[in-house]
Structures are given as C-alpha cells and as structure tokens.
Design a protein around this motif. Structure first.
Motif, PDB file in Angstrom:
ATOM      1  N   SER A   1      -3.627  -2.956 -25.520  1.00  0.00           N
ATOM      2  CA  SER A   1      -2.944  -1.721 -25.158  1.00  0.00           C
ATOM      3  C   SER A   1      -3.550  -0.511 -25.848  1.00  0.00           C
ATOM      4  CB  SER A   1      -1.449  -1.818 -25.510  1.00  0.00           C
ATOM      5  OG  SER A   1      -0.824  -2.861 -24.794  1.00  0.00           O
ATOM      6  N   SER A   2      -3.960  -0.689 -27.107  1.00  0.00           N
ATOM      7  CA  SER A   2      -4.523   0.440 -27.851  1.00  0.00           C
ATOM      8  C   SER A   2      -5.933   0.776 -27.385  1.00  0.00           C
ATOM      9  CB  SER A   2      -4.520   0.131 -29.349  1.00  0.00           C
ATOM     10  OG  SER A   2      -5.329  -1.007 -29.628  1.00  0.00           O
ATOM     11  N   ARG A   3      -6.727  -0.243 -27.034  1.00  0.00           N
ATOM     12  CA  ARG A   3      -8.117   0.008 -26.640  1.00  0.00           C
ATOM     13  C   ARG A   3      -8.257   0.312 -25.155  1.00  0.00           C
ATOM     14  NH1 ARG A   3     -12.608  -3.778 -29.042  1.00  0.00           N
ATOM     15  NH2 ARG A   3     -13.769  -1.999 -28.184  1.00  0.00           N
ATOM     16  N   LEU A   4      -7.317  -0.121 -24.356  1.00  0.00           N
ATOM     17  CA  LEU A   4      -7.365   0.157 -22.918  1.00  0.00           C
ATOM     18  C   LEU A   4      -6.314   1.211 -22.591  1.00  0.00           C
ATOM     19  CD1 LEU A   4      -7.758  -3.545 -21.745  1.00  0.00           C
ATOM     20  CD2 LEU A   4      -9.535  -1.786 -21.767  1.00  0.00           C
ATOM     21  N   ASN A   5      -5.143   0.770 -22.193  1.00  0.00           N
ATOM     22  CA  ASN A   5      -4.048   1.685 -21.922  1.00  0.00           C
ATOM     23  C   ASN A   5      -2.792   0.860 -21.695  1.00  0.00           C
ATOM     24  OD1 ASN A   5      -2.309   3.571 -20.029  1.00  0.00           O
ATOM     25  ND2 ASN A   5      -3.790   4.853 -21.106  1.00  0.00           N
ATOM     26  N   PRO A   6      -1.650   1.274 -22.238  1.00  0.00           N
ATOM     27  CA  PRO A   6      -0.432   0.475 -22.032  1.00  0.00           C
ATOM     28  C   PRO A   6      -0.079   0.276 -20.571  1.00  0.00           C
ATOM     29  CG  PRO A   6      -0.101   2.103 -23.767  1.00  0.00           C
ATOM     30  CD  PRO A   6      -1.419   2.420 -23.141  1.00  0.00           C
ATOM     31  N   SER A   7      -0.277   1.307 -19.735  1.00  0.00           N
ATOM     32  CA  SER A   7       0.090   1.170 -18.332  1.00  0.00           C
ATOM     33  C   SER A   7      -0.823   0.189 -17.609  1.00  0.00           C
ATOM     34  CB  SER A   7       0.040   2.533 -17.635  1.00  0.00           C
ATOM     35  OG  SER A   7      -1.267   3.065 -17.683  1.00  0.00           O
ATOM     36  N   PHE A   8      -2.083   0.091 -18.053  1.00  0.00           N
ATOM     37  CA  PHE A   8      -2.987  -0.893 -17.453  1.00  0.00           C
ATOM     38  C   PHE A   8      -2.501  -2.312 -17.748  1.00  0.00           C
ATOM     39  CE2 PHE A   8      -6.580  -3.790 -18.257  1.00  0.00           C
ATOM     40  CZ  PHE A   8      -7.094  -3.871 -16.963  1.00  0.00           C
ATOM     41  N   VAL A   9      -2.112  -2.551 -19.003  1.00  0.00           N
ATOM     42  CA  VAL A   9      -1.609  -3.882 -19.376  1.00  0.00           C
ATOM     43  C   VAL A   9      -0.331  -4.197 -18.599  1.00  0.00           C
ATOM     44  CG1 VAL A   9      -0.742  -5.292 -21.274  1.00  0.00           C
ATOM     45  CG2 VAL A   9      -2.670  -3.742 -21.663  1.00  0.00           C
ATOM     46  N   VAL A  10       0.561  -3.205 -18.459  1.00  0.00           N
ATOM     47  CA  VAL A  10       1.791  -3.413 -17.697  1.00  0.00           C
ATOM     48  C   VAL A  10       1.460  -3.710 -16.231  1.00  0.00           C
ATOM     49  CG1 VAL A  10       3.886  -2.292 -16.853  1.00  0.00           C
ATOM     50  CG2 VAL A  10       3.217  -2.040 -19.239  1.00  0.00           C
ATOM     51  N   GLY A  11       0.487  -2.993 -15.686  1.00  0.00           N
ATOM     52  CA  GLY A  11       0.095  -3.236 -14.301  1.00  0.00           C
ATOM     53  C   GLY A  11      -0.437  -4.636 -14.086  1.00  0.00           C
ATOM     54  N   VAL A  12      -1.249  -5.139 -15.039  1.00  0.00           N
ATOM     55  CA  VAL A  12      -1.772  -6.500 -14.937  1.00  0.00           C
ATOM     56  C   VAL A  12      -0.627  -7.509 -14.984  1.00  0.00           C
ATOM     57  CG1 VAL A  12      -3.142  -8.256 -16.116  1.00  0.00           C
ATOM     58  CG2 VAL A  12      -4.046  -5.947 -15.852  1.00  0.00           C
ATOM     59  N   VAL A  13       0.316  -7.302 -15.908  1.00  0.00           N
ATOM     60  CA  VAL A  13       1.457  -8.222 -16.029  1.00  0.00           C
ATOM     61  C   VAL A  13       2.255  -8.254 -14.733  1.00  0.00           C
ATOM     62  CG1 VAL A  13       3.622  -8.642 -17.227  1.00  0.00           C
ATOM     63  CG2 VAL A  13       1.602  -7.987 -18.528  1.00  0.00           C
ATOM     64  N   LEU A  14       2.490  -7.088 -14.141  1.00  0.00           N
ATOM     65  CA  LEU A  14       3.286  -7.031 -12.916  1.00  0.00           C
ATOM     66  C   LEU A  14       2.559  -7.668 -11.741  1.00  0.00           C
ATOM     67  CD1 LEU A  14       4.812  -3.437 -13.149  1.00  0.00           C
ATOM     68  CD2 LEU A  14       6.042  -5.600 -13.298  1.00  0.00           C
ATOM     69  N   VAL A  15       1.306  -7.250 -11.526  1.00  0.00           N
ATOM     70  CA  VAL A  15       0.600  -7.715 -10.338  1.00  0.00           C
ATOM     71  C   VAL A  15       0.203  -9.180 -10.464  1.00  0.00           C
ATOM     72  CG1 VAL A  15      -1.449  -7.391  -8.910  1.00  0.00           C
ATOM     73  CG2 VAL A  15      -0.200  -5.412  -9.740  1.00  0.00           C
ATOM     74  N   TYR A  16      -0.359  -9.568 -11.605  1.00  0.00           N
ATOM     75  CA  TYR A  16      -0.802 -10.955 -11.748  1.00  0.00           C
ATOM     76  C   TYR A  16       0.341 -11.891 -12.133  1.00  0.00           C
ATOM     77  CZ  TYR A  16      -5.770 -10.174 -11.107  1.00  0.00           C
ATOM     78  OH  TYR A  16      -6.993  -9.904 -10.558  1.00  0.00           O
ATOM     79  N   GLY A  17       1.285 -11.405 -12.933  1.00  0.00           N
ATOM     80  CA  GLY A  17       2.402 -12.266 -13.326  1.00  0.00           C
ATOM     81  C   GLY A  17       3.422 -12.444 -12.224  1.00  0.00           C
ATOM     82  N   LEU A  18       3.913 -11.335 -11.668  1.00  0.00           N
ATOM     83  CA  LEU A  18       4.953 -11.409 -10.651  1.00  0.00           C
ATOM     84  C   LEU A  18       4.391 -11.666  -9.260  1.00  0.00           C
ATOM     85  CD1 LEU A  18       7.334  -8.522 -11.796  1.00  0.00           C
ATOM     86  CD2 LEU A  18       7.608 -10.969 -12.158  1.00  0.00           C
ATOM     87  N   ASN A  19       3.364 -10.887  -8.896  1.00  0.00           N
ATOM     88  CA  ASN A  19       2.849 -10.976  -7.529  1.00  0.00           C
ATOM     89  C   ASN A  19       2.053 -12.265  -7.315  1.00  0.00           C
ATOM     90  OD1 ASN A  19       2.046  -9.725  -4.850  1.00  0.00           O
ATOM     91  ND2 ASN A  19       0.055  -9.949  -5.795  1.00  0.00           N
TER      92      ASN A  19
END
Length: 491
Positions: free
Chosen positions: A45-63
């Motif tokens: 999250s610190s080196r990339l972006n928190p919203s990017f990590v959240v997006g990965v969790v949502l799309v890959y985890g849920l979808n």
C-alpha cells in the motif's frame, strides 16, 4: 528467637533465564509470523497505492475468486443434472465461456479510446453489471430453458466478469513495469485474493442453493455488480479525468503489432499458448465420473464443495511457496520444473480412475483431496511466473492494452484446451454413463503435458528484474500523464 527472612535472589539461575528467553522468542516468533501478511500489505500500500490494493482485493477476491468459484460449481451441476448434457458437449459450451475473455483487448480499446459522455470506464461498467445481473436473473426466473438460451445467459455472466478485470489488469501492468521489483509481489497478491475468495465460495456454495437452483449465479453476479459500483464511486468522487482528443486506437494497434514481432516477445507468448492449449481439459469427464453413483465413487454435492475448498486453500499455499522461495529464479527454470511436476501430478488422476488407490488401501476421499491439493499447488507455481513474464513483455505507454492482448492469447489457449478436450472425450466414447475409456483420455492429456517440456526453450532465461522488451520499441515523447486515467488513485 528471631525469624530469619530468606532474601529472594537478585539473579535467576541461567537455566531459568534460558527457558524464559526461549518462551519470549517463541511468542515473538509466532506473533511475527502472524503479522507478516499485514506488514506485506502495508508495504504494498505504501509503495503502490491503497486504492490499487483495494481494487485488486475486490476484483480478484470477490469477482474472480468468490463469484468464479460459485459460477463453476453451479454451472457444472446445471449442465449435468438440469440440462442433462453429455460431458463432451459441456466442454464445448464451457469453451465458449472464454470468448469474452479472449475479447479483453477489445474491451480495453473501447474503454480507452471511445469515452461516453466524458467517461472512459463508468458506462462500460454499468452495461457489464446490468448484463450480468439480467443474464443470471433470467435463468432463475425461467428455470430450465433451451440449451442455446441458457448458454447465452451464462455467456453474459462470463462477459460481465471479464470486463471487470480490464481496468485492474491495466493498473497491474503499469505498476509491474514502473516498480519491477514488486512484479512478483503484485501477482502474489492477485493470486492470494483469488484463492481466498474461491475458498469462501466453495465452502459456502452448498448453503447458497438447494436442489441446484440458480440463485447462486444471481448472488455471484450481484456481488460483481457491487464490486464495480465501488470502483465507480472511487472514480466519480476521488478521480479526475483529463480527456485528450487523439487517435489512441491507431497508436495502440501499431504499438501492439510492432511489439509482438520481436522474438523476445512472441517466443514466450507462443510458449504460454502452447502450454495451455496442449493441456487438454478433461474436467467434465472426470467430474461426471466421480459423481456417478455406479461407475464412480459417487461423491455428493457437499463433498465436491469440500474438495474444491481444500484445493483453494492449497492454491494459497502454492502462492506462498512461489513468493517465498521461487520468485528469484529464472522464468525458464521455474516453468520447466513446474511443468514437469504438473505432468507428474496428472498421473494421480489416472491412479484414481483405475481405482489403484483402493488396492493400496487409500480411501477415495483422502486420495482425491490429496490429488486436488497437489494439483492446485503446482498449478499456481506454474501460472504465476507466466503472468509475471507477461507484465515484463509489455512496453511502457501501451502496457494496459498489450497486457490485455497477452491475456487474450492465454484465454484463447484455455478455449482450445476446452474444445480439444471435448473432441477427445467424444472420440473416445466418454458419455454421461460410459467411462470405460476415460483413463485413456487422462493418459493422453498427461503425455501432452510432458510434450510441453520440449517448448520451454522459448522462455527467456532471465528473471523479473531483467529488461525483456527492446528499448527501441518503447514509445517516444509519451506524455507523463498519458495513463493517469487508467490508475485507481485516491487524490
């Protein structure tokens, strides 16, 4: 008489100190291990972006994870018990599921080049969400419908899932190029989220439906829609877009054509297609067999969900092995040994179909769970380096579109795997109740897996830190904010 008070020693014996220190370090070691995943997420999250990590969790985890697992189980039983279709025909139908995934470059080009009322993502997400929900609800409302109509509805659900991944995959490709040392970590995050979502989906799928009613698909698709809705709100409230009038379509197509002509790019792309296409799918024949009450072990719906759930847990273990031990090795060495183990793991299905496990005194339930776990671990170790390699083949400037193009090649390989597997099942006479030649189909598939080793030379003998794309194909004079509209950034 005076009572003598015994003073407590100021120092503990050395043996007592060593025991206390061992316990202290033991507790710290356990806590440290438990905190590692959270520290890793914090680092990303610190080196990339928190919203990017959240997006990965949502799309890959849920979808992809949760919804994909529910979709797999429900459709397997839907074609088998509701539509009562032969396994070879189901293989052909499931191959069609990959058509929306093959079209991902088209989705990417549309969202990048053809904005609607100033929005590049929102209208396409809305259309995809509505398409998925309507397709799923149609199956629920009308029940058993003609196979062609049911297939169209399921294709709508598959298309909705595919479009959801286009934007996040563009972000993954961009971040993997900009911070190449984190490319394996990003893919590990994607695979962990996908496996965790699948674990929840497989573990709860039986409680979501009774009697094979298709409410599961509706629940899964509604979940996808909420995922897209979250990302849309991120864009509407937190992102700003600067639309520039330019001929992006021509630039993207020319860049893709120029890039794919280089041997450093087309050779590994060809290997990835071959490795997927030669791995002919026998899933439906195998699934029909082990749920058959006469020819097979007659596994129940509940136990099938348990098998898949434990397999998803094993997938997470496979991601952990790659992340901790293998990400520093070259792509060629990793893929060679992963493919070799993948071919050997296929022999376990042959042992199970011939029922040699009974001769060895191994119960069916224990053997099939062991086989599924081992196969899932090897599959993840084999798949992650191919995706990391794909991100390293993308030139900066068209990385989102080109990554979608490479994933399209992979999806086309999976489509070829499904269709060729269906033709082989039909040619060997494997039907709903006839499985006499199924072991020959499995044997042929395993031979083709070993044959794939002959093509590993197409993979570069380099790791994720090496430059694979020639510098002369990188776009010149690219504006710094050319891909700002592709990133999910909290401003």
């Amino acid at each position: 008489m005076e009572t003598l008070e015994t003073e407590k020693p100021l120092l503990k014996p050395i043996s007592d100190l060593s025991v206390d220190m061992t316990r202290h370090h033991g507790r710290n070691g356990v806590v440290s291990i438990l905190l590692q995943p959270f520290q890793w997420l914090q680092m990303l999250s610190s080196r990339l972006n928190p919203s990017f990590v959240v997006g990965v969790v949502l799309v890959y985890g849920l979808n992809q994870g949760f919804s994909g697992s529910v979709f797999k189980v429900v459709t397997d039983y839907y074609w088998k018990d509701v539509q009562q279709v032969e396994p070879s025909v189901v293989q052909l139908y499931m191959g069609l599921y990959y058509i929306p995934w093959v079209m991902r470059p088209i989705w990417g080009l549309f969202t990048d080049v053809f904005p609607i009322r100033g929005y590049k993502r929102k209208p396409y997400f809305v259309v995809a969400g509505v398409l998925g929900v309507v397709s799923a609800v149609a199956l629920v409302v009308f029940g058993k419908v003609p196979a062609a109509l049911a297939l169209c509805c399921l294709l709508g659900v598959s298309a909705a899932m595919a479009i959801a991944e286009v934007v996040i995959d563009a972000c993954i490709a961009t971040n993997s190029i900009n911070i190449r040392s984190l490319a394996p970590d990003i893919q590990s995050l994607c695979m962990v989220c996908s496996s965790a979502g699948a674990l929840v989906g497989y573990a709860t799928v039986e409680s979501l439906f009774t009697g094979l009613d298709l409410r599961c698909i509706s629940i899964a698709t509604s979940n996808d829609y909420h995922t897209w809705d979250f990302l849309l709100r991120e864009k509407i409230f937190y992102c700003s877009y600067t639309e520039k009038q330019k001929d992006g379509l021509g630039v993207a197509v020319k860049g893709m054509y120029k890039t794919i002509k280089y041997p450093q790019v087309w050779k590994p792309s060809l290997y990835m297609f071959i490795s997927l296409a030669l791995n002919i799918s026998t899933h439906e024949g195998y699934f029909y067999w082990y749920t058959d009450p006469k020819a097979g072990p007659a596994f129940s719906q509940e136990f099938v969900g348990i098998i898949y759930a434990i397999g998803a847990l094993a997938s997470m273990f496979g991601v952990l092995i790659y992340h901790k031990k293998l990400k520093g090795y070259s792509f060629r060495n990793t893929l060679f040994f992963a493919q070799l183990l993948y071919a050997l793991s296929g022999m376990l299905e042959l042992v199970f179909i011939k029922r040699w496990n009974i001769l060895l005194g191994i119960p069916d339930s224990f053997f099939v769970i062991t086989e599924e776990s081992f196969s899932r671990i090897i599959s993840k170790i084999r798949w992650i380096p191919m995706v990391v390699l794909s991100t390293r083949l993308c030139p900066l400037g068209i990385e989102g579109t080109f990554f979608a193009f490479l994933m399209c090649i992979d999806s086309f390989g999976q489509l070829a795997s499904k269709w060729s597997g269906g033709f082989v099942l039909h040619a060997f006479g494997v039907t709903r109740h006839e499985f006499g030649n199924l072991w020959l189909v499995i044997l042929l598939r395993n031979v083709l897996r070993f044959a794939t080793l002959c093509f590993v030379f197409l993979v570069p003998d380099s790791d994720h830190l090496d430059d694979l794309v020639p510098s002369e194909i990188l776009p010149k004079n690219q504006p710094e904010d050319a891909d700002d509209d592709v990133k999910l950034l909290l401003l």
